[in-house]
Scaffold this motif. Structure first.
Motif, short mmCIF file in Angstrom:
data_model
loop_
_atom_site.label_atom_id
_atom_site.label_comp_id
_atom_site.label_asym_id
_atom_site.label_seq_id
_atom_site.Cartn_x
_atom_site.Cartn_y
_atom_site.Cartn_z
N SER A 156 -9.42 -0.31 4.52
CA SER A 156 -8.46 -0.51 3.40
C SER A 156 -8.76 -2.19 2.95
O SER A 156 -9.21 -2.49 1.77
N VAL A 157 -8.51 -2.75 4.18
CA VAL A 157 -8.72 -4.31 3.90
C VAL A 157 -10.16 -4.86 3.62
O VAL A 157 -10.37 -5.59 2.69
N PHE A 158 -11.05 -4.10 4.50
CA PHE A 158 -12.62 -4.23 4.01
C PHE A 158 -12.91 -3.88 2.65
O PHE A 158 -13.50 -4.68 1.84
N ASN A 159 -12.29 -2.78 2.00
CA ASN A 159 -12.51 -2.27 0.79
C ASN A 159 -12.23 -3.41 -0.18
O ASN A 159 -12.58 -3.76 -1.12
N LYS A 160 -11.15 -3.99 0.17
CA LYS A 160 -10.39 -4.94 -0.76
C LYS A 160 -11.24 -6.35 -0.84
O LYS A 160 -11.65 -6.62 -1.97
N PRO B 231 5.80 -0.12 0.44
CA PRO B 231 4.46 -0.22 -0.02
C PRO B 231 3.49 -0.70 1.19
O PRO B 231 3.89 -1.52 1.85
N ASP B 232 2.50 -0.15 1.00
CA ASP B 232 1.49 -0.50 2.17
C ASP B 232 -0.09 -0.89 1.25
O ASP B 232 -0.16 -0.33 -0.02
N PHE B 233 -0.91 -1.17 2.02
CA PHE B 233 -2.21 -1.59 1.38
C PHE B 233 -2.76 -0.45 0.93
O PHE B 233 -2.82 0.65 1.64
N GLY B 234 -3.72 -0.53 -0.17
CA GLY B 234 -4.77 0.82 -0.44
C GLY B 234 -3.90 1.51 -1.37
O GLY B 234 -4.28 2.86 -1.21
#
Lengths: 157, 145
Positions: A77-81, B113-116
């Protein structure tokens, strides 16, 4: 499950529209500042710039699709950001070059454009995060109501 | 106590009617268990068979084709598939939060809330579990949003 898919599509479309509006606003703002700094006499702006900004905002909004609805790890998810940020840079700098908004050899123009991207990306991400946080507040309010209803269940029969 | 079962027409809502003189404690407990569909899970604890009340379970997690049941502190393996638990405990406090986890909503302290676009379920025992983005619409529906 079909209802949830429809719900997801609806949510995705809303996100796309919201991002489009925010990116358009941000682009106009950056364009105004950019124009003031690099073309104080106002010779840069042409009528086509409006269509170019709308096209830019639309293509940038499509970057939302990098964030999959499929289940992915936090790291992914962080990579996608990060990938999304790179995508925005490529699109904006590509448009900047293609539409002749800037001279690629002029470092200050390039830096100003990249700063503009960073600011708009940060603001849009912040707004989306705040909306997500508000959503979690609503979830928590409903969770408390749900838990209270379950606790009262024997008495309420 | 007499139990009567009636056939109903397709599409008609299933209904349980309790006819009684007094709503005593035992009857209330029975109704509560019907409403929450509380069941028991059989687990082995050091070669001893133990019954776990569904209401005491915090969450289920599937790891390497095995399903584990988590209490406040203990963990036990159960001989069910995650989808069996999901189907068997539909419309109860149990909610499928991701591909590998089913959480007990009664044991959730709060959502963060969390990432993505995901949420993090903070459990009452301090554990943190992920609510996948694709299950968020179902969660909202479950909580009446």
């Amino acid at each position: 499950m079909k209802a949830y898919i429809t719900e997801s599509v609806k949510k995705r479309m809303m996100e796309l529209l919201l991002t489009f509006c925010m990116v358009t606003t941000g682009s106009v703002f950056v364009c105004a500042v950019y124009n003031k700094v690099f073309w104080p006499q106002g010779t840069f702006l042409e009528s086509n710039i409006l269509w170019q900004l709308l096209a830019l905002a639309f293509v940038c909004s499509l970057g939302n699709f990098i964030h999959s609805y499929r289940e992915i790890s936090r790291r992914r998810s962080v990579f996608n950001k990060g990938l999304h940020y790179v995508y925005i840079n490529v699109v904006v700098l590509g448009c900047g070059y293609g539409f002749e908004w800037m001279d690629m050899e002029n470092i200050s123009m390039l830096a100003a454009m990249m700063l503009g991207i960073l600011v708009v990306f940060a603001v849009v991400s912040y707004v989306i995060w705040k909306l997500h946080a508000r959503e979690s507040e609503n979830l928590n309010r409903k969770l408390r109501e749900y838990q209270q209803a379950v606790e009262k269940a024997p008495q309420s029969v | 106590m007499k139990i009567t079962i009636q056939d109903i027409a397709p599409g008609e809502e299933e209904e349980i009617i309790v006819r009684c003189r007094d709503l005593d404690e035992a009857l209330l407990r029975m109704i509560y268990e019907l409403k929450t569909r509380r069941g028991k899970f059989t687990v082995t604890d050091n070669d001893k068979i133990r019954q776990i009340d569904a209401g005491d379970i915090y969450y289920f997690e599937a790891v390497d084709n095995k399903v584990f049941l988590y209490l406040e502190q203990d963990v036990f393996e159960v001989r069910y598939k995650l989808y069996e638990i999901e189907e068997g405990y539909a419309n109860t406090d149990f909610f499928r939060a991701s591909k590998s986890v089913i959480i007990n909503l009664a044991k959730v302290k709060q959502f963060a809330p969390d990432f993505g676009g995901r949420f993090e379920a903070q459990m009452r025992n301090g554990e943190r579990l992920m609510v996948s983005r694709q299950y968020v619409p179902a969660l909202k529906k479950r909580l009446g949003m």
